[in-house]
Design a protein around this motif. Structure first.
Motif, PDB file in Angstrom:
ATOM      1  N   SER A   1       2.910   8.397  -3.196  1.00  0.00           N
ATOM      2  CA  SER A   1       3.852   9.503  -3.045  1.00  0.00           C
ATOM      3  C   SER A   1       3.708  10.038  -1.626  1.00  0.00           C
ATOM      4  CB  SER A   1       3.528  10.625  -4.022  1.00  0.00           C
ATOM      5  OG  SER A   1       3.190  10.106  -5.286  1.00  0.00           O
ATOM      6  N   PRO A   2       4.787  10.071  -0.872  1.00  0.00           N
ATOM      7  CA  PRO A   2       4.729  10.495   0.534  1.00  0.00           C
ATOM      8  C   PRO A   2       3.971  11.806   0.724  1.00  0.00           C
ATOM      9  CG  PRO A   2       6.923   9.732  -0.005  1.00  0.00           C
ATOM     10  CD  PRO A   2       6.153   9.728  -1.294  1.00  0.00           C
ATOM     11  N   GLU A   3       4.157  12.733  -0.191  1.00  0.00           N
ATOM     12  CA  GLU A   3       3.497  14.037  -0.009  1.00  0.00           C
ATOM     13  C   GLU A   3       2.008  13.971  -0.320  1.00  0.00           C
ATOM     14  OE1 GLU A   3       5.751  13.331  -2.186  1.00  0.00           O
ATOM     15  OE2 GLU A   3       5.205  14.051  -4.205  1.00  0.00           O
ATOM     16  N   GLN A   4       1.560  12.895  -0.970  1.00  0.00           N
ATOM     17  CA  GLN A   4       0.133  12.785  -1.279  1.00  0.00           C
ATOM     18  C   GLN A   4      -0.633  12.003  -0.222  1.00  0.00           C
ATOM     19  OE1 GLN A   4      -1.219  14.504  -3.375  1.00  0.00           O
ATOM     20  NE2 GLN A   4       0.222  14.950  -5.039  1.00  0.00           N
ATOM     21  N   VAL A   5       0.099  11.366   0.680  1.00  0.00           N
ATOM     22  CA  VAL A   5      -0.563  10.543   1.694  1.00  0.00           C
ATOM     23  C   VAL A   5      -1.566  11.332   2.535  1.00  0.00           C
ATOM     24  CG1 VAL A   5      -0.179   9.221   3.813  1.00  0.00           C
ATOM     25  CG2 VAL A   5       1.196   8.747   1.784  1.00  0.00           C
TER      26      VAL A   5
ATOM     27  N   MET B   1      14.301   0.541  -1.892  1.00  0.00           N
ATOM     28  CA  MET B   1      13.558  -0.492  -1.140  1.00  0.00           C
ATOM     29  C   MET B   1      12.286   0.091  -0.536  1.00  0.00           C
ATOM     30  SD  MET B   1      14.788  -3.440  -1.312  1.00  0.00           S
ATOM     31  CE  MET B   1      14.278  -4.436   0.089  1.00  0.00           C
ATOM     32  N   ASP B   2      11.684  -0.625   0.366  1.00  0.00           N
ATOM     33  CA  ASP B   2      10.471  -0.141   0.997  1.00  0.00           C
ATOM     34  C   ASP B   2      10.838   0.847   2.084  1.00  0.00           C
ATOM     35  OD1 ASP B   2       8.212  -2.080   0.009  1.00  0.00           O
ATOM     36  OD2 ASP B   2      10.041  -3.226   0.279  1.00  0.00           O
ATOM     37  N   ARG B   3      10.113   1.951   2.059  1.00  0.00           N
ATOM     38  CA  ARG B   3      10.385   2.919   3.096  1.00  0.00           C
ATOM     39  C   ARG B   3       9.720   2.473   4.393  1.00  0.00           C
ATOM     40  NH1 ARG B   3       5.994   6.088   0.382  1.00  0.00           N
ATOM     41  NH2 ARG B   3       4.401   6.406   1.959  1.00  0.00           N
ATOM     42  N   GLU B   4      10.199   3.036   5.459  1.00  0.00           N
ATOM     43  CA  GLU B   4       9.639   2.699   6.765  1.00  0.00           C
ATOM     44  C   GLU B   4       8.151   3.032   6.817  1.00  0.00           C
ATOM     45  OE1 GLU B   4      10.617   0.497   9.736  1.00  0.00           O
ATOM     46  OE2 GLU B   4      11.863   1.036   8.037  1.00  0.00           O
ATOM     47  N   LEU B   5       7.399   2.295   7.606  1.00  0.00           N
ATOM     48  CA  LEU B   5       5.972   2.577   7.738  1.00  0.00           C
ATOM     49  C   LEU B   5       5.786   3.729   8.718  1.00  0.00           C
ATOM     50  CD1 LEU B   5       3.127   1.635   6.892  1.00  0.00           C
ATOM     51  CD2 LEU B   5       3.091   0.267   8.971  1.00  0.00           C
ATOM     52  N   ARG B   6       5.332   4.866   8.201  1.00  0.00           N
ATOM     53  CA  ARG B   6       5.140   6.034   9.057  1.00  0.00           C
ATOM     54  C   ARG B   6       3.734   6.050   9.637  1.00  0.00           C
ATOM     55  NH1 ARG B   6       5.885  10.708   5.098  1.00  0.00           N
ATOM     56  NH2 ARG B   6       4.209   9.436   4.204  1.00  0.00           N
ATOM     57  N   GLU B   7       3.581   6.881  10.641  1.00  0.00           N
ATOM     58  CA  GLU B   7       2.256   7.001  11.266  1.00  0.00           C
ATOM     59  C   GLU B   7       1.223   7.476  10.255  1.00  0.00           C
ATOM     60  OE1 GLU B   7      -0.769   6.672  13.573  1.00  0.00           O
ATOM     61  OE2 GLU B   7       1.225   5.973  14.162  1.00  0.00           O
ATOM     62  N   ALA B   8       1.631   8.390   9.388  1.00  0.00           N
ATOM     63  CA  ALA B   8       0.711   8.917   8.373  1.00  0.00           C
ATOM     64  C   ALA B   8       0.267   7.815   7.413  1.00  0.00           C
ATOM     65  CB  ALA B   8       1.371  10.051   7.603  1.00  0.00           C
ATOM     66  N   ASP B   9       1.169   6.897   7.092  1.00  0.00           N
ATOM     67  CA  ASP B   9       0.824   5.783   6.214  1.00  0.00           C
ATOM     68  C   ASP B   9      -0.226   4.897   6.862  1.00  0.00           C
ATOM     69  OD1 ASP B   9       2.727   6.605   4.361  1.00  0.00           O
ATOM     70  OD2 ASP B   9       4.294   5.361   5.241  1.00  0.00           O
TER      71      ASP B   9
ATOM     72  N   PHE C   1       0.832  -1.197   0.000  1.00  0.00           N
ATOM     73  CA  PHE C   1       0.000   0.000   0.000  1.00  0.00           C
ATOM     74  C   PHE C   1       0.878   1.263   0.000  1.00  0.00           C
ATOM     75  CE2 PHE C   1      -2.534   3.197   2.410  1.00  0.00           C
ATOM     76  CZ  PHE C   1      -3.609   3.307   1.533  1.00  0.00           C
ATOM     77  N   ALA C   2       1.492   1.528   1.133  1.00  0.00           N
ATOM     78  CA  ALA C   2       2.204   2.799   1.303  1.00  0.00           C
ATOM     79  C   ALA C   2       3.356   2.958   0.310  1.00  0.00           C
ATOM     80  CB  ALA C   2       2.730   2.900   2.737  1.00  0.00           C
ATOM     81  N   HIS C   3       4.002   1.845   0.031  1.00  0.00           N
ATOM     82  CA  HIS C   3       5.149   1.890  -0.869  1.00  0.00           C
ATOM     83  C   HIS C   3       4.815   2.498  -2.231  1.00  0.00           C
ATOM     84  CE1 HIS C   3       8.788   0.635  -2.910  1.00  0.00           C
ATOM     85  NE2 HIS C   3       8.089  -0.047  -3.782  1.00  0.00           N
TER      86      HIS C   3
END
Lengths: 163, 163
Positions: free
Chosen positions: A129-133, B1-9, A124-126
């Motif tokens: 785009s981080p800024e669109q989350v 690679m896969d980024r860390e799972l953030r709270e926002a994710d 999912f998260a991967h």
DNA sequence: AAAGATTGAATCTTCAATCTTT
DNA sequence: AAAGATTGAAGATTCAATCTTT
């Protein structure tokens, strides 16, 4: 009122459905393969974990999991049979049944979380785009809990469980 | 690679799950109440409608609907019993079974679409900012089909149907 | 052997009716 | 009567085994 359904809306809806089916399926598959518990079970147990006294009334669990009333009874049956929670009838109101998290239930959560977290990240998260989350969260958040302007039936619980 | 799972994710994931459960539930409810056919049935029949000769092999239907092989067999059983499609074994390869849309099936689609369209509009699109819809589609589109596969034709076998 | 499809058994979910308590 | 929960029966989905055709 409601704006016309545009082609772009329909495409978003279709994508939404496929994305959900795909991600959930992949994560469930990994959970099963690596000894975790299913998503719904996890959701119930986590709800208990964060509740005061690690206990919740079945009625509240139902709202949380978006199942029907009989559905939550059966689900709690299974989890109790596995020893992950136990039923208790404490309380003034003896109609109410509480589900209480057991140590085994807590262990199941701890064991499952790493697999689940990796799944959310990978499937999912991967891909976001981080800024669109935050945008995605805000948009879907309004879908999840519409603010007032619903024509027709005002749902008491707001979750749409019919009964 | 896969980024860390953030709270926002994680928050996005939870919202995603609740939004799906809520919208689908409300739409199914309306479909049932107003004489439409269920979402999965609709999806199958529409796939047939758009296919050449209004027919598709069960194998292809399975990929489209994201069910298991036996799942699609049972689903086609139901739809055939309702007269919305019929099975045919035409073709060189006599292992293949085709599902063919009937006139009743077409009528069911036509009857259901207005209710469905209104549901998508009211319970999904209505809550989205029009200018964010394409963004949402793009983001979720990557969730739906990771490895760079084109959306629209989920020919990719990696969709998670385990067998 | 491999691919497409089907079937029986088991599981999961819902519906309608029921039971208990308030 | 109303609210919380449970149960039996029915429907839907999956798994594993099986059948047919290639």
């Amino acid at each position: 009122m409601d704006r016309e359904l545009r082609e772009a809306d329909l495409e978003a809806w279709r994508t939404f459905l496929v994305a959900h089916a795909t991600a959930v399926r992949r994560i469930e598959e990994e959970l099963a393969r690596e000894g975790g518990i299913p998503l719904v079970d996890y959701d119930v147990l986590v709800a208990l974990e964060h509740a005061p006294g690690r206990r919740l009334q079945l009625r509240d669990l139902q709202r949380r999991v978006l199942l029907t009333r009989s559905g939550i009874t059966r689900l709690v049956d299974r989890l109790e049979a596995q020893g992950l929670l136990r039923r208790e009838r404490l309380g003034e109101d003896r109609r109410a049944v509480h589900a209480v998290l057991t140590d085994e239930g807590l262990a199941a959560i701890r064991r499952t979380w790493p697999v689940y977290a990796r799944g959310i990240s990978e499937h999912f998260a991967h891909h976001l785009s981080p800024e669109q989350v935050p945008v995605l969260t805000a948009e879907l958040g309004r879908v999840a809990s519409p603010s007032g302007t619903e024509a027709g039936t005002p749902r008491e619980a707001g979750c749409g469980a019919q009964e």
